[in-house]
Design a protein around this motif. Sequence first.
Motif: not given
Ligand SMILES: O=c1ccn([C@@H]2O[C@H](COP(=O)(O)O)[C@@H](O)[C@H]2O)c(=O)[nH]1
Length: 537
Positions: A39, A41, A63, A65, A96, A153-154, A212, A225, A227, A245-246
């Motif tokens: 991802s 971003d 992925k 944005h 989304k 969602m996460s 994610p 968020q 993980y 992503g990060r």
């Molecule tokens: O439920 C969700 C849906 C989308 N995302 C997206 O995934 C990445 C996660 O980035 P990290 O840096 O690994 O946290 C980000 O683009 C979100 O918009 C999500 O995290 N959860």
Amino acid sequence: MSPPTHAQTYASRAQKLKNPAGKALLEVMERKQSNLCVSVDVTSKKDLLDVVKSVAKFVCLVKTHIDIVSDFDQDLIDQLVGLSKAEDFLIFEDRKFADIGNTVSLQYGAGVHKIASWAHITNAHLVPGPGIIDGLKTVGEPLQRGLLLLAEMSSKGTLAKGGYSQECVKAARANQDFVFGFIAMHRVQDDDLADSAAPIERDAEEFLVLTPGVGLDVSGDAMGQQYRTPQQVIGESKCDVIIVGRGIYGALLKSDDRASAIEQVRRQGERYRVAGWQAYEQRLTDHASVSAASVLLDTSVPTSSEMNIFGYGSLIFKPPPHTIRRTVGYIRGFTRRFAQSSIDHRGVPSRPGRVVTLVEAKDWHAFADAEDTPEGDIVWGVCWTIDPAHAKDVRAYLDHREINGYTPTYTDIWAPSTNAWSADEIVVKSCLVYVGLPSNPAFVGPSRSLQELAEYIYTCSGPSGRNDEYVLKLARATRNLSDQVRDSHLFELERILLQIRKREGLPLLDDDVVDEEREQRIMEEVIARNKANGKPL
Ligand SMILES: O=c1ccn([C@@H]2O[C@H](COP(=O)(O)O)[C@@H](O)[C@H]2O)c(=O)[nH]1
């Protein structure tokens, strides 16, 4: 009835998936041995392209944005699409969508970003109702695009759960030509399997779960968020793709030294690919072991009165009958090589295939063309312990199975000690193993090069299927045995074969149905013979 979806390979699932973008994704995953979506971003075109370039070879999906890129232009899209073709990945715009059908169709196809023109995959919330799918479908379907629904969602406190998630599953089922999966934290499509009102027969249906909220080093961020590790996501929750992503591009945000930051990004990409793929392969192996004939996993060391057989070929993933214990380990003083010809299994008399054999190291190194491997003369595999009540009959079965050029011998099985500070130890004494003596007529010796061997194997097939599929299955199963497995001969051959299959545009691997039928036939023959001799198996 087929095995549960999570126990099937990505390749076999690709054949069932109706949506072309979803099917293409599964095919890339198998080809690149990657279930990793990066991802990206970041807010500048340069950062975005640099991240993609450095991890491209490790990912199946990129992925974006796209609306956060400040200097967005058509050239960014042209370069991204060029990379996706050159490096073999798909593009997922994480847009989304969440409006009425008419509005989302315009947001998807028009505006500055013209998402449908370049993103193979996008996603939508179902909050507005099923009209959102209709709107996106009018634009995406003619372009062979695919849609994911955000079923879960996460983030902490998400409202996407329970009944809402199940509405997403229902809407997806009604639109399988366009919707090929979900953003979710687990296999939401299986939640109603226990419900007697739900259709039990799901064999024809196929949905992917992309997840994610994946990180190996931290458990969350300051904004909700959460993980989980690739093992939790792929192994325990049985999802299909990890979205990171990060965890991958994070170094770029922190460091002023761009070259070293990009190198760190590359390394993280590689690290997450390996973690995701290992979790998937372990999932397949776990299922195979559990469902195989009466396998009872047990860590105790077999006693000397038990019969033990060491598998280094297909016996790794296909236990013999009446197995009561599985011990992973390696043997010393042997080489595993594709140096045995096969006219009844992965080849035919007019074009014999190549199957593995074990050769004593001293015999192998006597050949001028025999290559050394960095890990030396050790071979990883599985020692199966057979129920003593059936040992005689299983031995008869194995002797029959290995009749074409293999000689029984005995050797010790080694494994790394459970104490990191201790040396490796013998875990099974005097285990039966079938080796190929250079004097046996089916032994063909070393090839001039691995490339030549791979090109030859690629052209062979026999009653049990394609020769290259045998190599690829063996490599996958061997890699899964332990993270300490090293086998440069096997894994290099696998790499070259995957390249050849890509070059030739060959369809993906199939499950080895033919092989299993053959095993069954042999078992039946042995049982019949034993019955005739008055000792049923
Ligand atoms: O439920 C969700 C849906 C989308 N995302 C997206 O995934 C990445 C996660 O980035 P990290 O840096 O690994 O946290 C980000 O683009 C979100 O918009 C999500 O995290 N959860």
